[in-house]
Design an enzyme around this catalytic site. Structure first.
Site, PDB file in Angstrom:
ATOM      1  N   GLY A 172     -29.547  -2.256 -25.867  1.00  0.00           N
ATOM      2  CA  GLY A 172     -28.803  -3.092 -24.945  1.00  0.00           C
ATOM      3  C   GLY A 172     -28.325  -4.388 -25.580  1.00  0.00           C
ATOM      4  O   GLY A 172     -28.702  -4.742 -26.703  1.00  0.00           O
ATOM      5  N   HIS A 173     -27.503  -5.110 -24.843  1.00  0.00           N
ATOM      6  CA  HIS A 173     -26.918  -6.364 -25.320  1.00  0.00           C
ATOM      7  C   HIS A 173     -27.987  -7.335 -25.817  1.00  0.00           C
ATOM      8  O   HIS A 173     -29.068  -7.441 -25.254  1.00  0.00           O
ATOM      9  CB  HIS A 173     -26.101  -7.021 -24.209  1.00  0.00           C
ATOM     10  CG  HIS A 173     -26.913  -7.320 -22.975  1.00  0.00           C
ATOM     11  ND1 HIS A 173     -27.623  -8.495 -22.808  1.00  0.00           N
ATOM     12  CD2 HIS A 173     -27.147  -6.581 -21.855  1.00  0.00           C
ATOM     13  CE1 HIS A 173     -28.237  -8.487 -21.644  1.00  0.00           C
ATOM     14  NE2 HIS A 173     -27.978  -7.326 -21.046  1.00  0.00           N
TER      15      HIS A 173
END
Length: 219
Positions: free
Chosen positions: A145-146
């Protein structure tokens, strides 16, 4: 771009997967990037046969320095991925450690930082602002994820899911199918069991297993 002659350190199953990763990268390029010279291993047993691409032990590298340009780690443990580059650069000096990323991997290369010696295998999907530190291994079908920050020499085994904002310390091993929830910190030298779901920060040196993941008490 000149072709780099590479030697893989390791001769087991994962080293063979790395050889396949090299072939996939070459096939997807307009011109091949790498020429695989062969494999070396840490120690040759008396009965070891030099066949199937096995060149010899690590001493082969120094004796044949004119036959290769770069090295790739074909080992799958955090300990070896941290130790081998350090030991080899002590004896051979600064070395070229290519980063290998399978052609079908997705992530925002513009906002992400990928350091030397990183391997990212097939079907990995990341997003934005990733940091993957040197010699980390992201195995098949992981998601990042980011703002994920993956420490040096970490090993993420297949199908690990790392949520946004997670920080993972160096030399951590994450088992197949484990999940780490968002904005958590995992310390250095941690082991996370296969299929575990991490819902809280994990201190350095801990082994955690289960759903939710809890420290494993070893008597």
């Amino acid at each position: 771009m000149s072709i780099r002659r590479v030697v893989i350190i390791g001769f087991g199953g994962f080293a063979r997967e790395v050889a396949w990763l090299i072939r996939e990268i070459n096939q997807a390029s307009n011109s091949p990037q790498f020429q695989l010279v062969g494999h070396v291993i840490s120690k040759l047993e008396p009965e070891t046969r030099l066949e199937g691409g096995l060149l010899g032990d690590l001493s082969w590298l120094e004796k044949n320095r004119n036959q290769w340009d770069a090295l790739i780690l074909g080992t799958g443990t955090p300990e070896s991925r941290a130790r081998l580059p350090r030991d080899l650069e002590k004896s051979l000096g600064p070395l070229d450690w290519p980063t290998l990323i399978h052609p079908n991997v997705l992530f925002d290369r513009k906002s992400s930082s990928i350091e030397r010696g990183v391997l990212i295998c097939a079907n990995v999907v990341g997003t934005v602002n990733l940091k993957i530190r040197e010699f980390a291994l992201i195995n098949l079908s992981c998601t990042l994820g980011h703002e994920s920050d993956i420490g040096a020499a970490c090993v993420l085994n297949p199908s690990v899911n790392v949520s946004g904002g997670v920080e993972i310390g160096r030399e951590t091993l994450i088992g197949t199918g484990a999940q780490i929830l968002q904005v958590l910190k995992v310390g250095e030298g941690v082991s996370i069991g296969a299929g575990a779901v991490v819902t809280k920060d994990v201190a350095s040196g801990q082994t955690v297993v289960g759903i939710p993941a809890k420290p494993l008490n070893i008597r």
